[in-house]
Design a protein around this motif. Structure first.
Motif, short mmCIF file in Angstrom:
data_model
loop_
_atom_site.label_atom_id
_atom_site.label_comp_id
_atom_site.label_asym_id
_atom_site.label_seq_id
_atom_site.Cartn_x
_atom_site.Cartn_y
_atom_site.Cartn_z
N GLU A 451 0.84 -1.20 0.00
CA GLU A 451 0.00 0.00 0.00
C GLU A 451 0.87 1.25 0.00
O GLU A 451 1.99 1.22 0.53
CB GLU A 451 -0.90 0.00 1.25
N PRO A 452 0.40 2.35 -0.58
CA PRO A 452 -0.89 2.53 -1.24
C PRO A 452 -0.87 2.22 -2.73
O PRO A 452 -1.86 2.42 -3.41
CB PRO A 452 -1.16 4.03 -1.00
N GLY A 453 0.27 1.75 -3.24
CA GLY A 453 0.37 1.49 -4.67
C GLY A 453 -0.31 0.22 -5.12
O GLY A 453 -0.54 0.03 -6.32
N GLY A 454 -0.64 -0.67 -4.17
CA GLY A 454 -1.28 -1.93 -4.52
C GLY A 454 -2.53 -2.17 -3.70
O GLY A 454 -2.98 -1.27 -2.97
N PRO A 455 -3.11 -3.37 -3.78
CA PRO A 455 -4.32 -3.67 -3.03
C PRO A 455 -4.11 -3.53 -1.52
O PRO A 455 -3.02 -3.73 -1.00
CB PRO A 455 -4.62 -5.13 -3.41
N SER A 456 -5.18 -3.19 -0.82
CA SER A 456 -5.10 -3.00 0.62
C SER A 456 -4.74 -4.31 1.32
O SER A 456 -5.22 -5.39 0.96
CB SER A 456 -6.43 -2.49 1.17
#
Length: 487
Positions: A451-456
């Motif tokens: 996070e925050p660039g990918g899924p939570s």
């Protein structure tokens, strides 16, 4: 929403935490809980608790936004003293240096250093026994037989040290409630005004570290347990004390060229150094030298990069090397930089059957620890927040990778703080500096998971059955709560 713990549940959790910490203290390092282990980040500080920096906090003072407050906590796992257990946890004297460093240029070199050195006055017979022989009403009370004072110096790069205060009193280790019934008054007497504005305080305080004990299993082993939602988020540190150096100064004193509006970002870290000598040379001709033995900027860098803590790390390994290394040399350590681009915990979580580790190189984690959150430095937040590249008077060609707790001095004080900080949209929280009430490990784990660039990754830690944490810190100087004491 989980139901809040009942008073009986809270008492049980705190009693269990106290028992675990007591057993750990008696049995030796490495046998405590993993949460407690997070306060011993490197093997070298296990035998030197006075040099063990557990936490660094840096934040705009909520009661005076023109000021910035920095706190360095040392010497963890202090059991509360009582009538039958008169304990004492002094700061290291005999030449040891406690220092808070400020880097406004982004080079890894301190532009400003605040240095504490302590002196002890011990009037106890043979230097042993209780530190007080009766009720203590003031720091000059004859009943107080063990006292410490400190000298605080301010050192600007390239200049001689400037003494800010000399022989300022230290608030002593809190004894039983009967011996020190008004510790708040003693702490008030120990609060010292600084020339030019600001305050300093050396004191014992209640441990403020907010932690979810389930997180540490992910850092170390890749899993929190078979059913993490049914495990408590109980914090074993909630019932114990720590030694704190609390410094509040004007923002104009720490900002580059004294201009926080033009140069809003500073990097902060703390070190402890002890006097030594070069055994290869003639000791008769040497002046005292100092060896750095403790260091901390960002919290839990050992957990986050190597998935280790003091009891599991190899002596002389990357954790000890980090503690002994000046921040300005971080960019020269290839192994350290490689670890920042490929942190261990995501791989441990994947190996334990959890989420797949985010693809590398992890420029977002390198930015998190070594440069701050910026739009173009690998961070995934998409905006500039707290990198020294934002400072108009900093040389962009001199910026260096260095572990520092970076703080944007112009971020407004949050009216409704969220303990997960920036990840939850509260831009004043961690990793934009760090407030005492920030629960950094949960957001750190989620950032390690992409996070925050990918899924939570919030689902890694479902709502706990109950959550027992230290009493929240105050919004008024000195912020930290009074230390725990027994009857």
């Amino acid at each position: 929403m989980p139901r809040p713990p009942s008073r009986r549940t809270r008492r049980l959790a705190l009693a269990t935490a106290g028992s675990l910490l007591t057993a750990s203290a008696l049995a030796g390092p490495g046998l405590g809980t993993s949460a407690a282990g997070g306060h011993v980040d490197a093997p070298g500080v296990i035998a030197d608790p006075q040099a063990n920096i557990t936490d660094v906090y840096a934040f705009t003072s909520p009661d005076d936004p023109a000021m910035v407050t920095v706190i360095a906590d040392v010497q963890p796992f202090q059991l509360p003293a009582g009538t039958a257990t008169p304990l004492n946890y002094p700061f290291a004297a005999g030449g040891a240096r406690y220092e808070i460093h400020v880097d406004s240029h982004g080079t890894g070199r301190p532009d400003l250093t605040y240095r504490w050195t302590f002196r002890t006055e011990d009037r106890r017979l043979f230097g042993a026994g209780p530190i007080a022989t009766g009720r203590v009403r003031s720091l000059t009370d004859p009943a107080l037989r063990f006292r410490q004072t400190y000298t605080l110096e301010r050192i600007r790069a390239g200049r001689a040290p400037q003494t800010l205060v000399k022989d300022a009193p230290v608030a002593p280790t809190r004894q039983s409630a009967a011996v020190m019934p008004d510790y708040g008054a003693l702490r008030g007497q120990a609060t010292t005004a600084l020339p030019g504005g600001g305050r300093a305080l050396a004191t014992q305080a209640a441990e403020s570290f907010q932690a979810d004990a389930r997180v540490f299993g992910y850092f170390i082993a890749g899993t929190a347990g078979p059913v993490p939602g049914y495990l408590p988020a109980a914090n074993p540190l909630a019932a114990i004390n720590v030694s704190s150096l609390i410094l509040q100064v004007p923002k104009s004193e720490v900002a580059l060229n004294g201009d926080a509006a033009r140069n809003p970002v500073v990097g902060v870290w703390a070190t402890v150094s002890r006097p030594g000598a070069d055994l290869a040379g003639d000791l008769r001709t040497q002046e005292a030298t100092y060896r750095q033995v403790g260091r901390l900027g960002n919290p839990h860098i050992g957990f986050a990069l190597w998935g280790s803590f003091g009891a599991t790390a190899k002596p002389g390994g990357p954790e000890d090397r980090f503690n002994a290394r000046p921040a300005e040399q971080d960019h020269n350590d290839r192994d350290f930089l490689a670890s920042a681009l490929d942190p261990a915990p995501p791989h441990k979580i994947e190996a334990a059957g959890g989420r797949r580790a985010p693809a590398g190189p992890r420029t977002d984690i390198r930015a998190l620890f070594l440069s701050g959150i910026g739009k173009d430095n690998g961070a995934k937040f998409g905006f500039d927040l707290n990198t020294q590249a934002m400072n108009a008077d900093a040389d962009p060609n001199s910026l260096a990778w260095a572990d520092e707790l970076r703080l944007n001095l112009t971020t407004p004080v949050t009216a409704a703080p969220d303990r997960l900080g920036v990840l939850a949209g509260d831009l004043q929280g961690y990793p934009n500096g760090r407030r005492p009430n920030d629960m950094i490990d949960n957001s750190l784990l989620r950032m390690l998971e992409g996070e925050p660039g990918g899924p939570s990754a919030a689902g890694l830690l479902p709502k706990p059955l109950f959550d027992v944490q230290p009493k929240p810190a105050s919004d008024v100087f000195p912020y930290l709560n009074l230390p725990h004491a027994l009857p």
